[in-house]
Write an enzyme that holds these catalytic residues in place. Structure first.
Site, mmCIF file in Angstrom:
data_model
loop_
_atom_site.group_PDB
_atom_site.id
_atom_site.type_symbol
_atom_site.label_atom_id
_atom_site.label_comp_id
_atom_site.label_asym_id
_atom_site.label_seq_id
_atom_site.Cartn_x
_atom_site.Cartn_y
_atom_site.Cartn_z
ATOM 1 N N SER A 248 0.853 -1.191 0.000
ATOM 2 C CA SER A 248 0.000 0.000 0.000
ATOM 3 C C SER A 248 0.885 1.236 0.000
ATOM 4 C CB SER A 248 -0.908 0.005 1.227
ATOM 5 O OG SER A 248 -0.129 0.287 2.383
ATOM 6 N N LYS A 249 0.228 2.384 -0.093
ATOM 7 C CA LYS A 249 0.949 3.658 -0.198
ATOM 8 C C LYS A 249 1.991 3.849 0.897
ATOM 9 C CE LYS A 249 -1.597 6.894 -2.941
ATOM 10 N NZ LYS A 249 -3.043 6.566 -2.987
ATOM 11 N N ARG A 250 1.670 3.402 2.090
ATOM 12 C CA ARG A 250 2.594 3.693 3.194
ATOM 13 C C ARG A 250 3.938 2.978 3.034
ATOM 14 N NH1 ARG A 250 2.486 -0.634 6.919
ATOM 15 N NH2 ARG A 250 0.777 -2.006 6.327
ATOM 16 N N GLY A 252 5.666 3.110 0.380
ATOM 17 C CA GLY A 252 6.493 3.882 -0.553
ATOM 18 C C GLY A 252 6.013 3.699 -1.976
#
Ligand code: GLU
Length: 470
Positions: A248-250, A252
């Protein structure tokens, strides 16, 4: 290796609803490598049947990502939506074979019956499955459903997952055509379109994410009903973040273009992505020719792979070292450098590229060589070249002016000899000389700085700095 009968055709089938995701890029790469390995064809199909979510910007972004990665396709892409007539033709074929039926149940009734089926823990079955088709009026709104076999199992021998079995009674009758009225034709649905397209494109191997494994069951039944040979399925586990959680986005960067912006080379991404979920013995660093020679479905792992940014940096550093200096000069410049700027850049790149992990680092580390004279010295650099240090720089300047062999080895030895002659450790010489030569920008060791800059530029910078010491 299991026998593969030619000709192999693979495809990458992205839905154009966003950028090219790293997982999609890996799927494309696997399909590309497998086709190349077997002298087959690698095709692209843009699955744009979801008209609300598909955008031209996403189509462009996906092709840009594939271009950057160097995954050339063998034929112009197929756009799925444009093939809707053909999809309807296949539905007609299924109807004619009795493998599909028109379902006139209203949306409301369908919802109710579906809830009832759910409460009884069984798959929803439309009452029209067993009704005489003559009772319906095709001019009235309806859907066309696939008539799954009444009983038995659907078995998929997946090249990665092994044998996977579903009880057909657990599957509901898939809608093939939505809101059909004979006059309007109706909208073909996803699984039907995929089967028709894969068949017509001659696809022999479907390599894709394991989030599509259940679709393989449904799609296999459609192939069987049409008497079409099924392709070999290979469902690859998804990519997870470094912590093992779904990417996911977190974690990177997720989009391929973000990796380009972070300074990774396409050949490094290909090498890294190939190893993400696939292995060939303990080979970690390999080029395209080796990847093509080695790629097989047997080497695909069953467990989800984890992104490892340190490893990616390591792979990238390897490919940076091997990359052509001129190409790197172009890659770290906004416009391709020419003339003396190009020469300066190539010289410095040759000397520092073995220390950089990304193009971003390489660019930062090469900047000192391009800075115009006189350099702007930051406060720290200025403080470093005053007093005794300044006098020493003056003496070094004269010594270098007379020094003949302008190579890293010779200059290293001479700088050492200079420190000895001055009766100080190199720690007293390095920082002020570096400050004078680079103005405080990131830089390699002094001998490399001198060779990167060349004699004239080096002496000029030392002269400029000496102006500040007086
Ligand atoms: N369009 C699907 C996706 O983007 C892939 C379908 C397939 O490979 O069969 O997930």
């Amino acid at each position: 290796m299991s026998a593969v009968s030619a000709p192999v055709v693979t495809r990458f089938a992205p839905s154009p609803t966003g950028y090219l995701h790293i997982g999609g890029a890996r799927t494309a790469l696997f399909n590309f490598l497998f086709a190349r390995r077997h002298g087959g064809r690698f095709l692209i199909r843009v699955e744009d049947t979801d008209r609300e979510r598909s955008t031209q910007a996403a189509v462009d972004a996906i092709f840009e990502g594939l271009d950057w990665l160097g995954l050339a396709t063998d034929e112009p892409p197929v756009f799925q939506f444009a093939r809707a007539d053909r999809h309807r033709e296949v539905v007609d074929d299924l109807l004619a074979r009795g493998a599909a039926y028109r379902d006139y149940t209203s949306a409301e009734d369908t919802g109710r019956l579906r809830d009832e089926a759910k409460a009884q823990r069984r798959a929803f079955v439309s009452p029209w499955r067993d009704r005489d088709p003559a009772e319906g009026d095709p001019a009235q709104p309806h859907v066309v459903r696939f008539r799954r076999p009444a009983e038995g199992e659907v078995v998929v021998d997946d090249a990665v997952q092994g044998r996977v079995t579903w009880n057909v009674a657990d599957l509901d009758d898939l809608v093939l055509l939505r809101t059909a009225k004979e006059s309007e034709g109706g909208a073909p649905t996803y699984n039907l379109a995929v089967v028709a397209d894969d068949h017509d494109m001659g696809v022999t191997h479907v390599i894709r994410g394991d989030d599509h494994l259940n679709n393989a069951a449904r799609q296999s039944l459609i192939y069987d009903a049409l008497d079409w040979p099924r392709p070999t399925f290979a469902h690859v586990p998804l990519i997870h973040g470094p912590d093992g959680a779904k990417l996911s986005k977190r974690h990177g960067a997720q989009a391929v273009h973000e990796y380009a912006d972070l300074g990774y080379l396409p050949e490094a991404m290909r090498n890294y992505l190939a190893r993400l979920g696939w292995s060939h013995g303990d080979a970690e660093l390999f080029d395209d020719a080796q990847a093509i020679q080695w790629f097989d479905l047997e080497g695909l792992g069953k467990a989800a792979s984890r992104l490892d940014f340190d490893k990616l940096a390591h792979v990238n550093a390897h490919w940076l070292r091997l990359a052509d200096d001129g190409r790197l000069a172009d890659l770290i410049s906004d416009t391709p450098p020419t003339g003396s700027e190009r020469e300066a850049l190539m010289r410095v790149i040759g000397l520092i590229k073995d220390r950089a992990k990304t193009l971003v680092e390489l660019k930062a580390q090469a900047a000192f060589a391009l800075a115009p004279r006189p350099l702007t010295l930051d406060d720290k650099a200025r403080a470093q070249i005053t007093g005794e240090a300044g006098e020493r720089i003056a003496r070094l300047r004269d010594r270098l002016a007379a020094f003949e062999t302008w190579t890293v080895e010779a200059l290293e030895a001479d700088l050492k000899a200079f420190a000895e002659a001055e009766g100080v450790g190199f720690g007293k010489i390095g920082p002020p000389v570096r400050a004078a030569l680079t103005g405080g920008l990131p830089s390699p060791d002094i001998a490399r700085i001198l060779v990167s800059l060349g004699r004239e530029q080096s002496l000029g910078r030392l002269d400029d700095a000496l102006q500040h010491t007086k």
